[in-house]
Design an enzyme around this catalytic site. Structure first.
Site, PDB file in Angstrom:
ATOM      1  N   GLU A 159      10.454  -5.864  -2.298  1.00 48.50           N
ATOM      2  CA  GLU A 159       9.363  -5.439  -3.183  1.00 48.50           C
ATOM      3  C   GLU A 159       9.899  -4.398  -4.158  1.00 48.50           C
ATOM      4  OE1 GLU A 159       5.400  -5.064  -1.590  1.00 48.50           O
ATOM      5  OE2 GLU A 159       5.168  -3.129  -2.589  1.00 48.50           O
TER       6      GLU A 159
ATOM      7  N   THR B  88       4.942  -4.993  -7.822  1.00 45.96           N
ATOM      8  CA  THR B  88       3.623  -4.381  -7.607  1.00 45.96           C
ATOM      9  C   THR B  88       2.857  -4.263  -8.919  1.00 45.96           C
ATOM     10  OG1 THR B  88       4.382  -2.109  -7.875  1.00 45.96           O
ATOM     11  CG2 THR B  88       4.465  -3.022  -5.648  1.00 45.96           C
TER      12      THR B  88
ATOM     13  N   GLY C 120      -6.904  -3.847  -4.033  1.00 46.84           N
ATOM     14  CA  GLY C 120      -6.558  -2.619  -4.762  1.00 46.84           C
ATOM     15  C   GLY C 120      -7.381  -1.472  -4.236  1.00 46.84           C
TER      16      GLY C 120
ATOM     17  N   GLN D  48       9.774  11.432   0.388  1.00 50.40           N
ATOM     18  CA  GLN D  48       9.183  10.105   0.572  1.00 50.40           C
ATOM     19  C   GLN D  48       8.320  10.065   1.842  1.00 50.40           C
ATOM     20  OE1 GLN D  48      12.363   7.465   1.373  1.00 50.40           O
ATOM     21  NE2 GLN D  48      11.221   5.595   1.010  1.00 50.40           N
TER      22      GLN D  48
END
Ligand code: FAD
Length: 291
Positions: free
Chosen positions: A18, A49, A110, A216
């Site tokens: 991704e 994305t 979403g 992260q």
């Protein structure tokens, strides 16, 4: 090629990546060299994305998906969210994807955007799947995937409701599913059991995110709701002030997770690459012969 076909070879574990488009104020070309390096690792497909609430816009997702497929030779999937879109917006996005030869969509609800009124044409991802399946020209052209949540979606009442809702998405046309990231494989195996009980019989890819830097961690954990197993927290504590060691430990942890998943018969591995070819490369190298 339609992604559903990739899962037909029962001997092989699907391995996909991704990536995300750059922010609005960065030129789109800024990610192309990274995309090219990621494509050189030859994943089965790469999904791109779609900025939350349309903040980055559909056109970048479409442009990058097209570049990946036609210039760099790897099948691509465009994410498409619906809760902040009208039917006309969705029609325009689907027309754009079709015109650009992108035949795979990850259909998503979403997230609601603070301060913005959601549109009312689509409430759930299953509504988007249903819509694509209802319109002949979309149904014939697109393959639809959907998201799923081993640790239960944050808004779901409980795990039973969530899995029954997931079944609705599959019945509405999702031909395969990609999971939210998780760090504890046992959580994933329990989810797969629930999916089986609910008679969800489409392939499910396990979402793996290598955690390789300190910033992260907090962001990803709060965004995804993933729980941290003690074993993982220990690694984070030990190496939090040693960036290179933390990066290497994060890569090793992801590899260990992937090997265990493959050994347990997972349908596919979806690697959240964070657009980082070095990290994706280390992981691909370690698992390529095991897929
Ligand atoms: P849904 O499947 O619609 O589920 C949302 C909630 O509604 C759940 O609690 C579910 O139990 C419930 N529900 C679902 N269907 C029904 C129904 N028919 N009736 C009643 N209740 C129902 N976000 C982005 O903005 N851009 C991206 O590119 C993006 N990529 C993602 C990729 C993956 C693999 C995953 C797992 C998530 C991604 N997301 C992305 C995040 C996603 O948009 C959010 O997690 C969002 O909150 C839920 O989307 P969904 O499609 O899973 O929703």
């Amino acid at each position: 090629m339609k992604i559903a076909n990739l899962f037909k070879d029962n001997e092989k574990t699907v391995f996909s990546f991704e990536v995300f488009p750059p922010k609005k104020d960065s030129p789109i070309e800024s990610v192309y060299s990274k995309m090219e390096e990621l494509c050189a690792l030859k994943p089965d497909f790469i999904s791109v994305t779609y900025g939350a609430g349309g903040t980055v816009g559909h056109s970048r997702t479409c442009e990058i998906a097209s570049k990946i497929k036609y210039d760099f030779g790897v099948e691509s999937v465009a994410h498409l969210t619906c809760v902040n879109s009208t039917k006309a917006d969705i029609d325009s996005n689907l027309a754009d994807l079709k015109a650009n030869g992108i035949e795979n969509i990850l259909a998503l609800r979403g997230d609601y955007v603070e301060g913005a009124e959601p549109k009312h044409d689509f409430r759930y991802a299953s509504d988007l799947c249903e819509y694509i399946e209802r319109v002949d020209e979309y149904r014939e052209f697109f393959d639809i995937g959907g998201g799923c949540y081993p640790e239960v979606h944050g808004e779901a009442e409980n795990e039973i409701e969530d899995i029954l809702n997931l079944k609705k998405k599959v019945d509405a046309g999702a031909s395969h599913l990609i999971s939210q990231l998780f760090f504890d494989n046992n959580v994933y195996y329990r989810f797969i059991e629930r999916a089986k009980i609910a008679r969800i019989d489409v392939p499910i890819e396990a979402g793996i995110m290598p955690i390789t830097n300190k910033n992260q961690i907090t962001r990803m954990v709060s965004m995804s709701g993933a729980s941290l197993p003690a074993k993982f927290s220990k690694i984070l504590q030990k190496y939090e002030n040693k960036p290179e060691a933390l990066r290497d430990a994060g890569i090793a942890y992801a590899i260990e997770q992937i090997i265990d998943l493959i050994a347990n018969g997972v349908d596919g591995i979806h690697l959240y690459t964070m657009n980082n070819p070095y990290i994706a490369g280390k992981i691909t190298e370690a698992v390529a012969n095991l897929l």
